[in-house]
Design an enzyme around this catalytic site. Sequence first.
Site, short mmCIF file in Angstrom:
data_model
loop_
_atom_site.label_atom_id
_atom_site.label_comp_id
_atom_site.label_asym_id
_atom_site.label_seq_id
_atom_site.Cartn_x
_atom_site.Cartn_y
_atom_site.Cartn_z
N GLU A 181 0.83 -1.22 0.00
CA GLU A 181 0.00 0.00 0.00
C GLU A 181 0.87 1.27 0.00
O GLU A 181 0.53 2.28 0.62
CB GLU A 181 -1.02 -0.04 1.14
CG GLU A 181 -1.95 -1.23 0.96
CD GLU A 181 -3.30 -1.14 1.58
OE1 GLU A 181 -3.75 -0.01 1.83
OE2 GLU A 181 -3.92 -2.19 1.78
N1 CAA Z 1 -6.18 11.72 -4.22
C1 CAA Z 1 -6.70 12.15 -5.39
N2 CAA Z 1 -5.98 12.33 -6.53
C2 CAA Z 1 -4.67 12.03 -6.46
C3 CAA Z 1 -4.05 11.58 -5.27
C4 CAA Z 1 -4.86 11.41 -4.12
N3 CAA Z 1 -4.37 10.97 -2.95
N4 CAA Z 1 -2.75 11.38 -5.53
C5 CAA Z 1 -2.54 11.71 -6.83
N5 CAA Z 1 -3.72 12.10 -7.38
C6 CAA Z 1 -3.94 12.57 -8.74
C7 CAA Z 1 -3.07 13.78 -9.05
O1 CAA Z 1 -3.70 14.98 -8.62
C8 CAA Z 1 -2.95 13.71 -10.55
O2 CAA Z 1 -4.16 14.19 -11.14
P1 CAA Z 1 -4.13 15.23 -12.38
O3 CAA Z 1 -3.57 14.48 -13.54
O4 CAA Z 1 -5.57 15.57 -12.57
O5 CAA Z 1 -3.29 16.38 -11.97
C9 CAA Z 1 -2.90 12.21 -10.82
O6 CAA Z 1 -3.51 11.58 -9.69
C10 CAA Z 1 -1.49 11.68 -10.99
O7 CAA Z 1 -0.80 11.98 -9.79
P2 CAA Z 1 0.77 12.21 -9.70
O8 CAA Z 1 1.21 13.07 -10.84
O9 CAA Z 1 1.06 12.66 -8.32
O10 CAA Z 1 1.30 10.72 -9.96
P3 CAA Z 1 2.75 10.14 -9.84
O11 CAA Z 1 2.99 9.29 -11.04
O12 CAA Z 1 3.74 11.21 -9.53
O13 CAA Z 1 2.63 9.09 -8.60
C11 CAA Z 1 2.57 8.30 -6.34
C12 CAA Z 1 2.32 9.46 -7.31
C13 CAA Z 1 2.19 8.89 -4.98
C14 CAA Z 1 4.02 7.85 -6.31
C15 CAA Z 1 1.63 7.11 -6.69
O14 CAA Z 1 1.98 6.52 -7.91
C16 CAA Z 1 1.61 6.04 -5.62
O15 CAA Z 1 0.92 6.19 -4.60
N6 CAA Z 1 2.36 4.94 -5.82
C17 CAA Z 1 2.29 3.79 -4.90
C18 CAA Z 1 1.22 2.84 -5.32
C19 CAA Z 1 0.77 1.97 -4.19
O16 CAA Z 1 0.56 2.41 -3.07
N7 CAA Z 1 0.57 0.70 -4.50
C20 CAA Z 1 0.06 -0.22 -3.54
C21 CAA Z 1 -0.59 -1.36 -4.24
S1 CAA Z 1 -2.02 -1.94 -3.45
C22 CAA Z 1 -1.53 -2.95 -2.18
O17 CAA Z 1 -0.41 -3.00 -1.80
C23 CAA Z 1 -2.66 -3.65 -1.53
C24 CAA Z 1 -2.40 -4.91 -0.85
O18 CAA Z 1 -2.41 -5.96 -1.46
C25 CAA Z 1 -2.25 -4.95 0.60
#
Ligand code: CAA
Length: 384
Positions: A368
């Site tokens: 996550e």
């Molecule tokens: N809420 C709403 N919108 C969001 C947001 C949030 N928290 N975070 C980003 N966004 C939106 C941005 O505003 C942007 O929108 P616009 O295009 O309209 O401007 C869009 O999403 C893209 O965002 P970023 O440009 O910030 O994206 P990024 O490529 O720089 O990535 C990141 C950001 C935080 C690194 C993200 O990719 C991330 O969280 N990565 C980790 C993924 C993750 O947590 N994976 C877990 C897998 S699930 C799991 O593990 C479950 C399990 O089995 C236990």
Amino acid sequence: MYFDLNEEQLMIQQAARDFAITECLSGVIERDEKMIFPKEQILKLADLGFMGIMVNQKYGGAGMDTLSYVIAMEEISKVDASTSVCMSVNNSLVCWGLERFGSEEQKVKYLTPLAQGKKDGELYIGAFLLSEPEAGSDATSQSTIAEDKGDYYLLNGTKNWITNGSTASVYVVMAQTDRSKGSRGINALIVEKNSPGVVVGAKENKMGIRGSDTHSIQFNDVKVPKENRIGADGFGFKYAMQVLSGGRIGIAAQALGIAAGALERSINYAKERKAFGQEIIHHQAIQFKLADMATRIEAARLLVYKSALDKDADRDYTTSSAMAKVFASETAMWAATEAVQIHGGYGYVKEYHVERLMRDAKITQIYEGTSEVQRIVIGRSLSK
Ligand code: CAA
């Protein structure tokens, strides 16, 4: 901010504590060793209302708040983090998103049995499919394709590290529909596991949370009806990010529980184990370790509770959940390692549980969103 638990929350805490001791403890070492999914435990959690703890009663849930959820997660994770991750994924990553963003039809058809954890008396849980072989932290780089075919999507691709992979009946799958739009071209689709073309890969042989059911999932020309898309076209990435902000509170609570479990076991052991003529709890070397563990765990608890309260009060919780997760998961890893040290040789064997807590703690720094991703989220909020 006021953290005193109300009567209902105290009842949840007691129920979760009793459940962990009576239902999880006795088989937890065997399930870990043999990678046995805790099906019986999950069915009992469903009977307690814990599989849809925050979902409105109208949709089969228990109608509790996020604080109740984290309190329950902490208690169960003290004993069995494999059971608690299954509960967390179903609650935060599947039910919450469907309730918040799903259509009424989706809520009736899917959310209601998912929140009950059962359908026709059988286990009925969900999974969240975002990660791919080449898209983990860089979650926008989705290779799974959902081709728009008019009244359905044609789904092709592979998802990795899927919790509840073979036991879930319902998958929420993030897939790229329009690559030219980047993250705005991604959709979140509800896919039934028994759809033709869905292939569940082999179970992962993991370091920790070995009872939890982790698989890769392949989609080969799977037809997904358009009405199974959650939200508007292109909403899938924002959907995933918002769902994960809440999910991180659940994993932070899991990490808190692992840390607190490690502390409880260490105190009990230190009160019994004698060295140099007295119980080791009277040695300052041990006391300092326990004192540091207790202090960091209390700080983690405050961050986790705060983030839960932010969510319940409809305040932005993206940053507070990232802070709670990074702090609680790093505390869990450190506290579990200290617990092994306090137990000495006994800590290194399975019967004393702390070696499992140490292995289980590690994943809370990875899934996550890794600790590094949480720092990106926190750092970006500071630069805004
Ligand atoms: N809420 C709403 N919108 C969001 C947001 C949030 N928290 N975070 C980003 N966004 C939106 C941005 O505003 C942007 O929108 P616009 O295009 O309209 O401007 C869009 O999403 C893209 O965002 P970023 O440009 O910030 O994206 P990024 O490529 O720089 O990535 C990141 C950001 C935080 C690194 C993200 O990719 C991330 O969280 N990565 C980790 C993924 C993750 O947590 N994976 C877990 C897998 S699930 C799991 O593990 C479950 C399990 O089995 C236990």
